[in-house]
Design a protein around this motif. Sequence first.
Motif, PDB file in Angstrom:
ATOM      1  N   GLU A 318      52.480  35.016  77.034  1.00  0.00           N
ATOM      2  CA  GLU A 318      53.177  33.750  76.813  1.00  0.00           C
ATOM      3  C   GLU A 318      54.035  33.827  75.561  1.00  0.00           C
ATOM      4  N   ALA A 319      53.508  34.448  74.512  1.00  0.00           N
ATOM      5  CA  ALA A 319      54.279  34.623  73.280  1.00  0.00           C
ATOM      6  C   ALA A 319      55.454  35.567  73.510  1.00  0.00           C
ATOM      7  N   ARG A 320      55.264  36.583  74.343  1.00  0.00           N
ATOM      8  CA  ARG A 320      56.364  37.509  74.651  1.00  0.00           C
ATOM      9  C   ARG A 320      57.486  36.766  75.373  1.00  0.00           C
ATOM     10  N   ARG A 321      57.124  35.940  76.360  1.00  0.00           N
ATOM     11  CA  ARG A 321      58.145  35.174  77.086  1.00  0.00           C
ATOM     12  C   ARG A 321      58.894  34.250  76.123  1.00  0.00           C
ATOM     13  N   ARG A 322      58.163  33.544  75.275  1.00  0.00           N
ATOM     14  CA  ARG A 322      58.819  32.634  74.327  1.00  0.00           C
ATOM     15  C   ARG A 322      59.731  33.401  73.370  1.00  0.00           C
ATOM     16  N   SER A 323      59.310  34.577  72.945  1.00  0.00           N
ATOM     17  CA  SER A 323      60.135  35.380  72.047  1.00  0.00           C
ATOM     18  C   SER A 323      61.496  35.659  72.672  1.00  0.00           C
ATOM     19  N   TYR A 324      61.510  36.054  73.933  1.00  0.00           N
ATOM     20  CA  TYR A 324      62.775  36.321  74.619  1.00  0.00           C
ATOM     21  C   TYR A 324      63.596  35.041  74.776  1.00  0.00           C
ATOM     22  N   GLU A 325      62.958  33.950  75.132  1.00  0.00           N
ATOM     23  CA  GLU A 325      63.680  32.694  75.334  1.00  0.00           C
ATOM     24  C   GLU A 325      64.262  32.176  74.023  1.00  0.00           C
ATOM     25  N   TRP A 326      63.478  32.210  72.948  1.00  0.00           N
ATOM     26  CA  TRP A 326      63.973  31.749  71.655  1.00  0.00           C
ATOM     27  C   TRP A 326      65.097  32.643  71.136  1.00  0.00           C
ATOM     28  N   LEU A 327      64.982  33.933  71.386  1.00  0.00           N
ATOM     29  CA  LEU A 327      65.967  34.863  70.855  1.00  0.00           C
ATOM     30  C   LEU A 327      67.337  34.659  71.492  1.00  0.00           C
ATOM     31  N   ILE A 328      67.391  34.460  72.808  1.00  0.00           N
ATOM     32  CA  ILE A 328      68.706  34.281  73.437  1.00  0.00           C
ATOM     33  C   ILE A 328      69.298  32.925  73.058  1.00  0.00           C
ATOM     34  N   ALA A 329      68.447  31.914  72.876  1.00  0.00           N
ATOM     35  CA  ALA A 329      68.945  30.616  72.415  1.00  0.00           C
ATOM     36  C   ALA A 329      69.505  30.730  70.998  1.00  0.00           C
ATOM     37  N   ALA A 330      68.819  31.486  70.144  1.00  0.00           N
ATOM     38  CA  ALA A 330      69.296  31.679  68.774  1.00  0.00           C
ATOM     39  C   ALA A 330      70.579  32.491  68.748  1.00  0.00           C
ATOM     40  N   MET A 331      70.715  33.476  69.638  1.00  0.00           N
ATOM     41  CA  MET A 331      71.922  34.274  69.680  1.00  0.00           C
ATOM     42  C   MET A 331      73.122  33.407  70.068  1.00  0.00           C
ATOM     43  N   ALA A 332      72.905  32.416  70.920  1.00  0.00           N
ATOM     44  CA  ALA A 332      73.989  31.512  71.304  1.00  0.00           C
ATOM     45  C   ALA A 332      74.465  30.675  70.132  1.00  0.00           C
ATOM     46  N   ARG A 333      73.634  30.523  69.110  1.00  0.00           N
ATOM     47  CA  ARG A 333      74.011  29.755  67.922  1.00  0.00           C
ATOM     48  C   ARG A 333      74.736  30.593  66.871  1.00  0.00           C
ATOM     49  N   GLN A 334      74.810  31.897  67.086  1.00  0.00           N
ATOM     50  CA  GLN A 334      75.487  32.756  66.128  1.00  0.00           C
ATOM     51  C   GLN A 334      77.006  32.552  66.191  1.00  0.00           C
ATOM     52  N   PRO A 335      77.705  32.661  65.058  1.00  0.00           N
ATOM     53  CA  PRO A 335      79.164  32.517  65.068  1.00  0.00           C
ATOM     54  C   PRO A 335      79.807  33.529  66.003  1.00  0.00           C
ATOM     55  N   ALA A 336      80.862  33.135  66.670  1.00  0.00           N
ATOM     56  CA  ALA A 336      81.578  34.040  67.582  1.00  0.00           C
ATOM     57  C   ALA A 336      82.142  35.207  66.810  1.00  0.00           C
ATOM     58  N   GLY A 337      82.150  36.375  67.474  1.00  0.00           N
ATOM     59  CA  GLY A 337      82.751  37.565  66.880  1.00  0.00           C
ATOM     60  C   GLY A 337      81.833  38.323  65.974  1.00  0.00           C
TER      61      GLY A 337
END
Length: 337
Positions: A318-337
């Motif tokens: 469950e923690a592994r799944r959340r890690s992947y989900e949180w990581l892609i959501a956080a990557m979407a918040r990174q500045p473009a480029g």
Amino acid sequence: MLPLSCLDLSFVRSGHRPSEALHDTIRLARACDAAGYARYWLAEHHNLPSVASPAPEIMIGQIAAATARIRVGAGGVMLPNHPPLMVAERFRMLEGLFPGRIDLGLGRAPGTDGVTAFALRRHQESREGDDFLEKLQELLLWESGGFPEGHPFRRVVAMPSDVALPPIWLLGSSGYSARLAARIGVGFAFAHHFAQHDAHDAMLAYKAEFQPSPRLPAPYAILAVAAAAAETQEEAERLASSHDLHRLRRDRGEFGPLPSPEEATAYPYSDAERASIRRNRERFFVGEPDAVAAQLAAFARSTRADEVMVTSAIWDQEARRRSYEWLIAAMARQPAG
């Protein structure tokens, strides 16, 4: 957003049966598909009590059938273990069943020890030395149908004949595969999570030396990294302790199941072992999702990576799944480029 992908080794967990890891893999693939990951790759390892899947092509079919849109591939097929015709046939079948969703990643290593490698290859034609290049050339000829007149394979057809091989990638942990991938015009994936070689050297050499081909008109490089994300730094460190102890044991030739955080916490580390863990942490991204995403984005920029592929040796599924989900959501918040 920088594309994110998943590399799953189907880790066997301490206290669980090896076959459970295969079902864990399918469940995580569904979660990554729903979360927006670009691709999901499976590795090939043999005779390792820590890894449940020795046959990525079987898992690829299962995962592609259980998901809707994510690309699924081998990260990778260890080409020295297999006749190139067999690889061509199996991956044409997968491409025929799941058109546009399959990747064929190729590696040079056997993915196992010497005795097991011999058992895998003993009915193949014997040849001294490294035969990776020879097998790669043959596989490319099966792809193109380019065997010359008079060649015994000229009349052999890799079926299904109306399906092309999926995109080919070379995997590497040094500069050799990077430059070879550039020379033949295919994608390249660098295994930073275990490589001793500098990622910048390999990735930038691939980009600089790339020669366009009918397979790939422009270079495309994937940076594979180990990461663990959690709501707090403290929780991420706890989850990462499984990876730390597992890697420590692997480095001294012990290939048991992935230990739980409780096992890792109770382990009596020596000063030398703690120093080894600190060195290995240089290749491991651990922390809160936004912090890890920022580190990955910066690393991708400096290596000119087109995509980041994450492997996470987290014991709690469950923690592994959340890690992947949180990581892609956080990557979407990174500045473009």
